[in-house]
Design a protein around this motif. Structure first.
Motif, PDB file in Angstrom:
ATOM      1  N   TYR A 168     -32.476  14.700   1.916  1.00 20.09           N
ATOM      2  CA  TYR A 168     -33.629  15.219   1.177  1.00 20.09           C
ATOM      3  C   TYR A 168     -34.020  16.600   1.688  1.00 20.09           C
ATOM      4  O   TYR A 168     -34.350  17.492   0.901  1.00 20.09           O
ATOM      5  CB  TYR A 168     -34.828  14.260   1.232  1.00 20.09           C
ATOM      6  CG  TYR A 168     -35.933  14.796   0.378  1.00 20.09           C
ATOM      7  CD1 TYR A 168     -35.882  14.656  -0.996  1.00 20.09           C
ATOM      8  CD2 TYR A 168     -36.970  15.538   0.926  1.00 20.09           C
ATOM      9  CE1 TYR A 168     -36.845  15.224  -1.809  1.00 20.09           C
ATOM     10  CE2 TYR A 168     -37.933  16.109   0.129  1.00 20.09           C
ATOM     11  CZ  TYR A 168     -37.869  15.945  -1.230  1.00 20.09           C
ATOM     12  OH  TYR A 168     -38.811  16.527  -2.037  1.00 20.09           O
ATOM     13  N   TYR A 179     -31.903  18.991   0.087  1.00 22.78           N
ATOM     14  CA  TYR A 179     -32.343  19.237  -1.284  1.00 22.78           C
ATOM     15  C   TYR A 179     -33.392  20.353  -1.290  1.00 22.78           C
ATOM     16  O   TYR A 179     -33.310  21.295  -2.056  1.00 22.78           O
ATOM     17  CB  TYR A 179     -32.978  17.995  -1.911  1.00 22.78           C
ATOM     18  CG  TYR A 179     -32.096  16.831  -2.239  1.00 22.78           C
ATOM     19  CD1 TYR A 179     -30.707  16.922  -2.268  1.00 22.78           C
ATOM     20  CD2 TYR A 179     -32.663  15.603  -2.543  1.00 22.78           C
ATOM     21  CE1 TYR A 179     -29.925  15.825  -2.591  1.00 22.78           C
ATOM     22  CE2 TYR A 179     -31.897  14.506  -2.871  1.00 22.78           C
ATOM     23  CZ  TYR A 179     -30.523  14.615  -2.891  1.00 22.78           C
ATOM     24  OH  TYR A 179     -29.758  13.531  -3.202  1.00 22.78           O
ATOM     25  N   ILE A 207     -29.815  18.635  -6.175  1.00 21.25           N
ATOM     26  CA  ILE A 207     -30.457  17.341  -6.396  1.00 21.25           C
ATOM     27  C   ILE A 207     -29.816  16.717  -7.629  1.00 21.25           C
ATOM     28  O   ILE A 207     -29.793  17.336  -8.699  1.00 21.25           O
ATOM     29  CB  ILE A 207     -31.968  17.492  -6.608  1.00 21.25           C
ATOM     30  CG1 ILE A 207     -32.604  18.163  -5.404  1.00 21.25           C
ATOM     31  CG2 ILE A 207     -32.605  16.135  -6.870  1.00 21.25           C
ATOM     32  CD1 ILE A 207     -34.081  18.433  -5.563  1.00 21.25           C
TER      33      ILE A 207
END
Length: 71
Positions: free
Chosen positions: A35, A38, A45
């Motif tokens: 994450y 991302y 993503i």
């Protein structure tokens, strides 16, 4: 799509909602490191994760993708 604004939207939505990266990562079923990648733009993503983020933050995909300023 403006990459910088897109990344700012993702980060700002998370911070405005008082979520940690670890919490959002858990909701997306990815590692916190993924994450983080991302948000930094190191990894794209996936579409299904983008949809989940839009639903989580109750905003449109157009907002997340910087096609509109209207959430």
């Amino acid at each position: 799509m403006n990459k910088i604004l897109y990344l700012e939207h993702i980060r700002n939505l998370r911070e405005d909602s008082d979520y940690s990266q670890a919490e959002v990562a858990k909701l997306l079923h990815v590692a916190q490191r993924t994450y983080s990648d991302y948000e930094r733009g190191n990894v794209r993503i996936p579409l299904d994760a983008m949809i989940q983020l839009a639903q989580l933050y109750k905003v449109s995909m157009d907002y997340i993708c910087c096609l509109t300023d209207k959430k």
